[in-house]
Design an enzyme around this catalytic site. Sequence first.
Site, PDB file in Angstrom:
ATOM      1  N   LYS A  66       0.854  -1.193   0.000  1.00 58.20           N
ATOM      2  CA  LYS A  66       0.000   0.000   0.000  1.00 58.20           C
ATOM      3  C   LYS A  66       0.888   1.240   0.000  1.00 58.20           C
ATOM      4  O   LYS A  66       1.842   1.332   0.776  1.00 58.20           O
ATOM      5  CB  LYS A  66      -0.912  -0.048   1.234  1.00 58.20           C
ATOM      6  CG  LYS A  66      -2.074   0.906   1.147  1.00 58.20           C
ATOM      7  CD  LYS A  66      -3.179   0.508   2.105  1.00 58.20           C
ATOM      8  CE  LYS A  66      -4.256   1.572   2.100  1.00 58.20           C
ATOM      9  NZ  LYS A  66      -5.435   1.178   2.877  1.00 58.20           N
ATOM     10  N   ARG A  92     -25.541   0.239   6.641  1.00 56.97           N
ATOM     11  CA  ARG A  92     -25.319  -1.192   6.436  1.00 56.97           C
ATOM     12  C   ARG A  92     -25.952  -2.036   7.539  1.00 56.97           C
ATOM     13  O   ARG A  92     -26.292  -3.189   7.332  1.00 56.97           O
ATOM     14  CB  ARG A  92     -23.808  -1.480   6.475  1.00 56.97           C
ATOM     15  CG  ARG A  92     -23.067  -1.314   5.204  1.00 56.97           C
ATOM     16  CD  ARG A  92     -23.299  -2.520   4.326  1.00 56.97           C
ATOM     17  NE  ARG A  92     -22.951  -2.233   2.962  1.00 56.97           N
ATOM     18  CZ  ARG A  92     -21.745  -2.443   2.436  1.00 56.97           C
ATOM     19  NH1 ARG A  92     -20.783  -2.964   3.176  1.00 56.97           N
ATOM     20  NH2 ARG A  92     -21.515  -2.143   1.195  1.00 56.97           N
ATOM     21  N   GLU A 133     -19.943  -3.767   9.730  1.00 54.10           N
ATOM     22  CA  GLU A 133     -20.831  -2.944  10.552  1.00 54.10           C
ATOM     23  C   GLU A 133     -21.975  -3.758  11.148  1.00 54.10           C
ATOM     24  O   GLU A 133     -22.376  -3.536  12.299  1.00 54.10           O
ATOM     25  CB  GLU A 133     -21.386  -1.771   9.726  1.00 54.10           C
ATOM     26  CG  GLU A 133     -20.366  -0.693   9.387  1.00 54.10           C
ATOM     27  CD  GLU A 133     -19.464  -1.022   8.204  1.00 54.10           C
ATOM     28  OE1 GLU A 133     -19.712  -2.050   7.532  1.00 54.10           O
ATOM     29  OE2 GLU A 133     -18.522  -0.260   7.939  1.00 54.10           O
TER      30      GLU A 133
HETATM   31  C1  LIG Z   1     -19.148  -0.224   4.514  1.00 51.31           C
HETATM   32  C2  LIG Z   1     -17.874   0.546   4.619  1.00 51.31           C
HETATM   33  N1  LIG Z   1     -17.268   0.668   5.817  1.00 51.31           N
HETATM   34  C3  LIG Z   1     -16.121   1.369   5.927  1.00 51.31           C
HETATM   35  C4  LIG Z   1     -15.558   1.966   4.842  1.00 51.31           C
HETATM   36  C5  LIG Z   1     -14.306   2.815   4.977  1.00 51.31           C
HETATM   37  N2  LIG Z   1     -13.189   2.230   4.251  1.00 51.31           N
HETATM   38  C6  LIG Z   1     -12.832   2.669   3.034  1.00 51.31           C
HETATM   39  S1  LIG Z   1     -11.550   1.842   2.396  1.00 51.31           S
HETATM   40  C7  LIG Z   1     -11.396   0.895   3.770  1.00 51.31           C
HETATM   41  C8  LIG Z   1     -10.306  -0.124   3.857  1.00 51.31           C
HETATM   42  C9  LIG Z   1     -10.251  -0.965   2.645  1.00 51.31           C
HETATM   43  O1  LIG Z   1      -9.174  -1.841   2.720  1.00 51.31           O
HETATM   44  P1  LIG Z   1      -8.824  -2.732   1.471  1.00 51.31           P
HETATM   45  O2  LIG Z   1     -10.054  -3.259   0.851  1.00 51.31           O
HETATM   46  O3  LIG Z   1      -7.814  -3.714   1.894  1.00 51.31           O
HETATM   47  O4  LIG Z   1      -8.217  -1.716   0.422  1.00 51.31           O
HETATM   48  P2  LIG Z   1      -6.838  -0.906   0.534  1.00 51.31           P
HETATM   49  O5  LIG Z   1      -7.239   0.478   0.956  1.00 51.31           O
HETATM   50  O6  LIG Z   1      -5.947  -1.568   1.539  1.00 51.31           O
HETATM   51  O7  LIG Z   1      -6.278  -0.926  -0.828  1.00 51.31           O
HETATM   52  C10 LIG Z   1     -12.374   1.236   4.716  1.00 51.31           C
HETATM   53  C11 LIG Z   1     -12.521   0.629   6.043  1.00 51.31           C
HETATM   54  C12 LIG Z   1     -16.229   1.827   3.614  1.00 51.31           C
HETATM   55  N3  LIG Z   1     -15.782   2.393   2.491  1.00 51.31           N
HETATM   56  N4  LIG Z   1     -17.368   1.106   3.529  1.00 51.31           N
END
Ligand SMILES: Cc1ncc(C[n+]2csc(CCOP(=O)(O)OP(=O)(O)O)c2C)c(N)n1
Length: 625
Positions: free
Chosen positions: A284, A396, A368
């Site tokens: 990342k 959600r 959630e």
């Molecule tokens: C339902 C929901 N909860 C929380 C989030 C906030 N959120 C956005 S990206 C993320 C982490 C995603 O991690 P990953 O899928 O591994 O992608 P990366 O950013 O590591 O590339 C979170 C918790 C969201 N977008 N949707």
Amino acid sequence: MGDHDLLKKVNFPSDIKKMSSEELKQLAEELREFIIDSVSETGGHLAPSLGVVELTLALHKVFNAPEDKIVWDVGHQAYVHKIITGRKDKFHTLRQYNGISGFPKITESEYDTFGVGHSSTSISAALGMAAARDLLREKYKVVAVIGDGALTGGVAFEGLNNAGGMKKDMIVILNDNEMSISRNVGAVSDYFTKVITNPLYNRIKKDVWDLTGKIPMGTKFVRESVQRVQDGIKTMITPGALFERFGFRYFGPVDGHDIARLVKVLNEIKRLKGPILLHIKTIKGKGYKFAERDATKFHGLGSFNPETGLSKKKKRITYTEVFGKTLTELAEKDERIIGITAAMADGTGMIHLKNKFKNRFFDVGIAEQHAVVFAGAMALQGMKPVVAIYSTFLQRAYDQVIHDVALQKLPVVFALDRGGIVGEDGPTHHGSFDLSYLRLVPNMVIMAPKDENELRHMLFTAVNYKKGPVAIRYPRGEGVGVEFDSSLNEIPIGTSEVLKEGKNAAIISIGDMVHPSMVAAEKLSKKGYDVAVVNARFVKPLDREGLISVIRKVPVVVTVENNSIIGGLGSSVSDILAEEKIDVRFKKIGIPDKFVAHGPVAKLLEDLALDSDGIVRSVESFINS
Ligand SMILES: Cc1ncc(C[n+]2csc(CCOP(=O)(O)OP(=O)(O)O)c2C)c(N)n1
């Protein structure tokens, strides 16, 4: 910044189809520079996009978008995709008012296959496309790209389960960087790490890939036997056993920054039938040292200095920080208080509790629904759970709020950050609906503080309330800048406060709209109107008696809320007017019945007439109408 010789020539996927691996490598570096430079101005999700530069190039080289469908999960990593699908020249407008969105959006480009912003939907969306394709006898490929963080969301597993059962031709690419916003959590994540760091696995990884990563050749019999052996070996020693059980053929893990390898592998698996899962490992923030070092900070941020990686300093303390610090302070005095976050320890301020009381802090993943049920059960067993979830993401878990918590009158505290308009993240992230969607749930107490000091008292009130769930919703960003009271006091449930008396009209306001309402009243008084201002504090229970006594003294009543005009504070006041047959001229100001676009919070509030001048205009014209 370099000359970007290759990037200059790239506007659409067709421009990269003939590029060699060496050229693609160079293009990847140029793209990184371009993105860092641009996002340092606009703000945005930097580290996620830097991690998938090679993957995005490889996907667009191998697949034929827009006929083939590339479905991004969350969509916060789609910046390279945007740049090479016709939006390079608009990239500097990313997340800006009237500019391009920070997330894929079907109305923005035919290359954006599915609207997104909330996590874990890509597998379901891809499966839906594959199912429609087959019914319509069409031929395109469907590829979902999901992060290991997004894979902690239940809906992703619902999609996997259904896809493995339906056996549709589709590819899921798991982008595993071991990070959600913070370090990823949970058993699946642990499992990948354990298998991948296993010495036996590492010793034979290459041979296994070479043996099993190729399409079986020969007669049907040979093909089937080879397949069985391969599946057995892979199940034993690759991290794919889990997905194989879900009915997916597993390939990987592959270095997601090795573009030549990615192109080769994608070309191979593209021809395979059935559900395929390709596991890639990425870093990342790849290629920008500050983001690699602190991927959490660079997950999503405002403008920053690209040379130093430093963000602009905030002037005042944020609501998030006040919440996180107050919770920790309360937890010091009451060991039954625990904190729950769905993968947002930093974003919600829960990090303060984590740092002090690690064993009373629970990051449950992007889950959630689970977070809310888990909290309900904790409450039932005598704990005082505080669940901090952004307003938009609690959508959600709506059924869990109703069925698992409110129905059983469980004393769970919901700290809803990012209530109201949130700004640059736009319509997927505005917390426009919470006052409405929570108000109709029996047993809920719903409050919203007028400033950061009142947030402290509300949190104190909430953790001491034993009769059922309480939601406190507060806005994104900095507080008003008020002094903090020296002690914490309980606010009697269902009481409003009159902040200013007045006889020409009354403004009944809530949350972050109280301060602009006060400013509006001052401006109106300079224009000769004597306007009362009430801080409703509670949407439920509404301070019926208190509000009626204010309303009876004025000819005009205006409610103001940073929430949908349908079903929120204004609706509850209008219910009282009807029930009590009060004859007063009444107007509701709030977010209209539409999805609000992205842009700076102040500008969006101005457009919605939810700034002090807008409130002045509404009240004045209503008085005179
Ligand atoms: C339902 C929901 N909860 C929380 C989030 C906030 N959120 C956005 S990206 C993320 C982490 C995603 O991690 P990953 O899928 O591994 O992608 P990366 O950013 O590591 O590339 C979170 C918790 C969201 N977008 N949707």
